[in-house]
Design a protein around this motif. Structure first.
Motif, PDB file in Angstrom:
ATOM      1  N   ALA A   1     -10.821   3.590  42.343  1.00 26.55           N
ATOM      2  CA  ALA A   1      -9.842   3.258  43.389  1.00 26.55           C
ATOM      3  C   ALA A   1     -10.282   1.983  44.086  1.00 26.55           C
ATOM      4  O   ALA A   1     -11.471   1.668  44.143  1.00 26.55           O
ATOM      5  CB  ALA A   1      -9.746   4.390  44.405  1.00 26.55           C
ATOM      6  N   TYR A   2      -9.296   1.266  44.608  1.00 30.38           N
ATOM      7  CA  TYR A   2      -9.577   0.111  45.460  1.00 30.38           C
ATOM      8  C   TYR A   2      -9.829   0.602  46.880  1.00 30.38           C
ATOM      9  O   TYR A   2      -9.342   1.665  47.284  1.00 30.38           O
ATOM     10  CB  TYR A   2      -8.383  -0.849  45.483  1.00 30.38           C
ATOM     11  CG  TYR A   2      -8.125  -1.551  44.179  1.00 30.38           C
ATOM     12  CD1 TYR A   2      -8.890  -2.654  43.808  1.00 30.38           C
ATOM     13  CD2 TYR A   2      -7.109  -1.136  43.331  1.00 30.38           C
ATOM     14  CE1 TYR A   2      -8.647  -3.321  42.618  1.00 30.38           C
ATOM     15  CE2 TYR A   2      -6.860  -1.798  42.138  1.00 30.38           C
ATOM     16  CZ  TYR A   2      -7.626  -2.887  41.784  1.00 30.38           C
ATOM     17  OH  TYR A   2      -7.381  -3.540  40.604  1.00 30.38           O
TER      18      TYR A   2
ATOM     19  N   TYR B   1      -8.512  -0.488  49.645  1.00 30.92           N
ATOM     20  CA  TYR B   1      -7.261  -0.378  50.406  1.00 30.92           C
ATOM     21  C   TYR B   1      -6.494   0.888  50.059  1.00 30.92           C
ATOM     22  O   TYR B   1      -5.777   1.431  50.893  1.00 30.92           O
ATOM     23  CB  TYR B   1      -6.386  -1.626  50.242  1.00 30.92           C
ATOM     24  CG  TYR B   1      -5.922  -1.905  48.829  1.00 30.92           C
ATOM     25  CD1 TYR B   1      -4.799  -1.279  48.298  1.00 30.92           C
ATOM     26  CD2 TYR B   1      -6.602  -2.817  48.032  1.00 30.92           C
ATOM     27  CE1 TYR B   1      -4.371  -1.552  47.009  1.00 30.92           C
ATOM     28  CE2 TYR B   1      -6.182  -3.088  46.748  1.00 30.92           C
ATOM     29  CZ  TYR B   1      -5.065  -2.452  46.236  1.00 30.92           C
ATOM     30  OH  TYR B   1      -4.653  -2.719  44.956  1.00 30.92           O
ATOM     31  N   GLU B   2      -6.656   1.391  48.832  1.00 33.43           N
ATOM     32  CA  GLU B   2      -6.027   2.667  48.469  1.00 33.43           C
ATOM     33  C   GLU B   2      -6.720   3.813  49.187  1.00 33.43           C
ATOM     34  O   GLU B   2      -6.070   4.730  49.688  1.00 33.43           O
ATOM     35  CB  GLU B   2      -6.092   2.879  46.954  1.00 33.43           C
ATOM     36  CG  GLU B   2      -5.248   1.910  46.173  1.00 33.43           C
ATOM     37  CD  GLU B   2      -5.474   1.995  44.682  1.00 33.43           C
ATOM     38  OE1 GLU B   2      -4.486   1.859  43.946  1.00 33.43           O
ATOM     39  OE2 GLU B   2      -6.634   2.181  44.237  1.00 33.43           O
TER      40      GLU B   2
ATOM     41  N   ASN C   1      -5.814   4.293  52.830  1.00 32.44           N
ATOM     42  CA  ASN C   1      -4.505   4.895  53.069  1.00 32.44           C
ATOM     43  C   ASN C   1      -4.355   6.279  52.457  1.00 32.44           C
ATOM     44  O   ASN C   1      -3.240   6.733  52.235  1.00 32.44           O
ATOM     45  CB  ASN C   1      -3.405   3.974  52.521  1.00 32.44           C
ATOM     46  CG  ASN C   1      -3.355   2.665  53.254  1.00 32.44           C
ATOM     47  OD1 ASN C   1      -3.469   2.627  54.481  1.00 32.44           O
ATOM     48  ND2 ASN C   1      -3.216   1.574  52.521  1.00 32.44           N
ATOM     49  N   LYS C   2      -5.478   6.954  52.179  1.00 27.45           N
ATOM     50  CA  LYS C   2      -5.402   8.269  51.525  1.00 27.45           C
ATOM     51  C   LYS C   2      -4.745   9.300  52.445  1.00 27.45           C
ATOM     52  O   LYS C   2      -4.848   9.233  53.664  1.00 27.45           O
ATOM     53  CB  LYS C   2      -6.777   8.727  51.063  1.00 27.45           C
ATOM     54  CG  LYS C   2      -7.821   8.865  52.134  1.00 27.45           C
ATOM     55  CD  LYS C   2      -9.175   9.142  51.508  1.00 27.45           C
ATOM     56  CE  LYS C   2     -10.256   9.098  52.536  1.00 27.45           C
ATOM     57  NZ  LYS C   2     -10.995   7.882  52.630  1.00 27.45           N
TER      58      LYS C   2
ATOM     59  N   SER D   1      -5.568  14.394  49.915  1.00 27.16           N
ATOM     60  CA  SER D   1      -6.457  13.730  48.968  1.00 27.16           C
ATOM     61  C   SER D   1      -7.882  13.628  49.504  1.00 27.16           C
ATOM     62  O   SER D   1      -8.830  13.558  48.730  1.00 27.16           O
ATOM     63  CB  SER D   1      -5.929  12.344  48.603  1.00 27.16           C
ATOM     64  OG  SER D   1      -5.970  11.478  49.713  1.00 27.16           O
TER      65      SER D   1
ATOM     66  N   TYR E   1      -7.557   6.962  42.233  1.00 23.84           N
ATOM     67  CA  TYR E   1      -6.147   6.595  42.054  1.00 23.84           C
ATOM     68  C   TYR E   1      -5.865   6.099  40.645  1.00 23.84           C
ATOM     69  O   TYR E   1      -4.715   5.949  40.264  1.00 23.84           O
ATOM     70  CB  TYR E   1      -5.733   5.534  43.080  1.00 23.84           C
ATOM     71  CG  TYR E   1      -5.626   6.117  44.463  1.00 23.84           C
ATOM     72  CD1 TYR E   1      -4.423   6.610  44.945  1.00 23.84           C
ATOM     73  CD2 TYR E   1      -6.742   6.205  45.289  1.00 23.84           C
ATOM     74  CE1 TYR E   1      -4.323   7.174  46.211  1.00 23.84           C
ATOM     75  CE2 TYR E   1      -6.659   6.758  46.559  1.00 23.84           C
ATOM     76  CZ  TYR E   1      -5.452   7.239  47.007  1.00 23.84           C
ATOM     77  OH  TYR E   1      -5.368   7.804  48.261  1.00 23.84           O
ATOM     78  N   HIS E   2      -6.928   5.815  39.885  1.00 21.17           N
ATOM     79  CA  HIS E   2      -6.778   5.286  38.532  1.00 21.17           C
ATOM     80  C   HIS E   2      -7.772   5.976  37.602  1.00 21.17           C
ATOM     81  O   HIS E   2      -8.838   6.404  38.037  1.00 21.17           O
ATOM     82  CB  HIS E   2      -7.029   3.769  38.510  1.00 21.17           C
ATOM     83  CG  HIS E   2      -6.222   3.030  39.520  1.00 21.17           C
ATOM     84  ND1 HIS E   2      -4.915   2.686  39.325  1.00 21.17           N
ATOM     85  CD2 HIS E   2      -6.545   2.581  40.759  1.00 21.17           C
ATOM     86  CE1 HIS E   2      -4.457   2.061  40.399  1.00 21.17           C
ATOM     87  NE2 HIS E   2      -5.431   1.985  41.280  1.00 21.17           N
TER      88      HIS E   2
END
Length: 134
Positions: free
Chosen positions: A14-15, A17-18, A21-22, A26, A40-41
């Motif tokens: 995950a970045y 910034y992701e 904003n979790k 999550s 996220y990935h």
């Protein structure tokens, strides 16, 4: 071009910034034994002498020369409270790197996660050694 492959494996990532904003759900998902750690990935990661390549739902190539910081551990974006056993068996690998299109990126990696542990320490040590040779 990748060249000689030093390490490879599955990766969850995950970045920053992701992670900033979790959702509340999550934040705690990784505490349950049937859930993967916060990410996220997903994809496959390969390390060569000159770059890290990630292929999955997104493709990402990071040249080793663009890495500004390497960190193994928890921080405000990826806290120990978000993983099982408060991180007793693994810690996220954070890579901060410069990109041509964006000033600086921070990604958090969980490599080779098997439900209990991850291979992040091996990747951290290998990357640290490669970066010290530059």
């Amino acid at each position: 071009m990748l060249g000689h492959i030093l390490l490879e494996g599955n990766v969850l990532w995950a970045y920053d910034y992701e992670l900033a904003n979790k959702t509340p759900e999550s934040k705690f998902a990784g505490l349950f034994s049937f859930m993967k750690p916060l990410h996220y990935h997903e994809g496959l990661i390969v390390l060569s002498h000159n770059q890290i390549s990630i292929n999955g739902d997104e493709q990402l190539n990071i040249t080793l020369g663009s890495i500004d910081q390497l960190f193994l551990g928890f921080d405000e974006f990826y806290p120990a409270s978000s993983v099982k056993n408060l991180g007793a068996f693994w810690q996220p690998l954070r890579i901060e790197y410069s990109s041509f299109s964006i000033k600086t990126q921070k990604i958090y990696l969980v490599i080779g996660y098997n439900g209990i542990s991850a291979q992040n320490k091996l990747w951290y040590e290998t990357l640290k050694e490669l970066l010290s040779q530059r």
